[in-house]
Design an enzyme around this catalytic site. Sequence first.
Site: not given
Length: 484
Positions: A181, A257, A285, A291, A388
């Site tokens: 998915k 992850e 990048r 992540c 983040e």
Amino acid sequence: MSAHDALPEVPQQLFIGGSWRDATGGGTFAVEDPASGDEIARVADATVEDGAAALDAAVAAQKDWAATPPRDRGEILRRAFEIVTERTDELATIMTLEMGKPLSESRAEIAYGAEFLRWFSEEAVRIAGRYSVAPNGATRLLTLKQPVGPVLAITPWNFPLAMGTRKIAPAIAAGCTIVVKPAGLTPLTMLWLAQVLKEAGLPDGVLNVVTTKSTGKVMGPLIADPRLRKLTFTGSTEVGRSLVEQSAQGLLRVSMELGGNAPFLVFDDADVDAAVDGAMLAKMRNIGEACTAANRFIVHESVAEEFSTKLTERMQGLKVGAGLEDGVDVGPLVEEAQRDKVAQLVADAIGKGATVRTGGVVPEGPGWFYPPTVLTDVPLEADLRTEEIFGPVAPVFTFTEEADAIAMANDTEYGLVAYAFTRDHARVIRVYEGLETGMVGINQGIVSNPAAPFGGVKASGFGREGGTEGIEEYLETKYVGLAF
Ligand code: NAD
């Protein structure tokens, strides 16, 4: 030429049991170009029935696929590697159009993502067991590896190819069938890959791709289905947590992850120019939407000004624009919500006392652009220290003692990757041993490598992708006791 006209031919239906088909009821959803907000394609919007059909197909193919010789499984992956590599330009255009990154970045991801196909084509024939004598000598102990069984893979939008091949290639190599998915924002790359794997000779049902906007509703029944044996997810920690909860019911094998908050340490003995080169890679990048992106620059106070000034100059030299344009370094962020989040984090840091060295202003006009930004004097209370950023924003914090730098680096719920620049050998060892992360880059701003085990600790998840470890996620160990 509109973005839509630039889009190469790419399937837009569901890929189930080796066939392309519309969603039940014919629903579709739009895929948009983040550089303009324009619709570039409409893909099938799978229903619960379609999700079930994909799992049925994976279950039906599992036995034969597990029995297919490892060399044959590997050869299909190898052919897929060749095709993806040959058709890099075509896929780069698709990827740039749906995800926004510049063509050069798309090509780099394709090289990286294709390498998982090649790496695991080689690993397929190296699946091995063990034979030993029981300590009392009475029996023999045989261990063998077998495929886990049908896998569900859920992937994010930021690396639409590589986050898929990092799961699909080892699953196929191990003899598992798989339902994928992909992220709703970037489904085209995965649909393109499915076509390539079919062309490479992958039997029907081994790979199935389901695109849907009703993710939770369509994925929930699959996760609850006892025929599914493994769930592998790359995405946010928040969604990962809920998937771990759901998978507990069926005691699924799980790989996660998840998010990161990478520290980037620059010590007083570092080569500052090399650290700036590394910082540009670790930060820029994928437009910062990685992540592994450096989220906190933690720099010794004696070199902080030099580092910040040089980093600012380099960031100012980057060209921002639509990813298909020549010479562009920084494309748009993936969607409006992502840009709003980045802008909010920067506003919060400025409000709490940070200094803007460059960037920090949302540009006028279409597309979800955000400029390369450097912030200094960032207070520890700033939200971007703990959250983040996922955008082209580099906040610089300072330290004086090595132990404080390591403590600052570890002061986060995440533990994916850390970077450190220093020329002191003993310090290198203290630093990589002291960092609470799954990966460490020493004097380098990028760690991703298909030959190495990628993954995190703490809220960054568990499980490893790539390296010799990657295939283990798709294998069970069986022990056979052999009596005379
Ligand atoms: P996300 O968690 O929003 O979505 C990831 C995938 O999960 C998508 O396919 C999405 O449709 C699906 N999803 C969302 N809700 C779901 C639900 N309830 N049930 C099942 N599936 C669901 O993440 P994203 O915004 O696509 O990606 C960015 C995040 O991914 C960041 O946090 C980033 O750090 C992380 N990431 C981690 C790695 C890694 O290897 N550790 C690599 C890339 C990205």
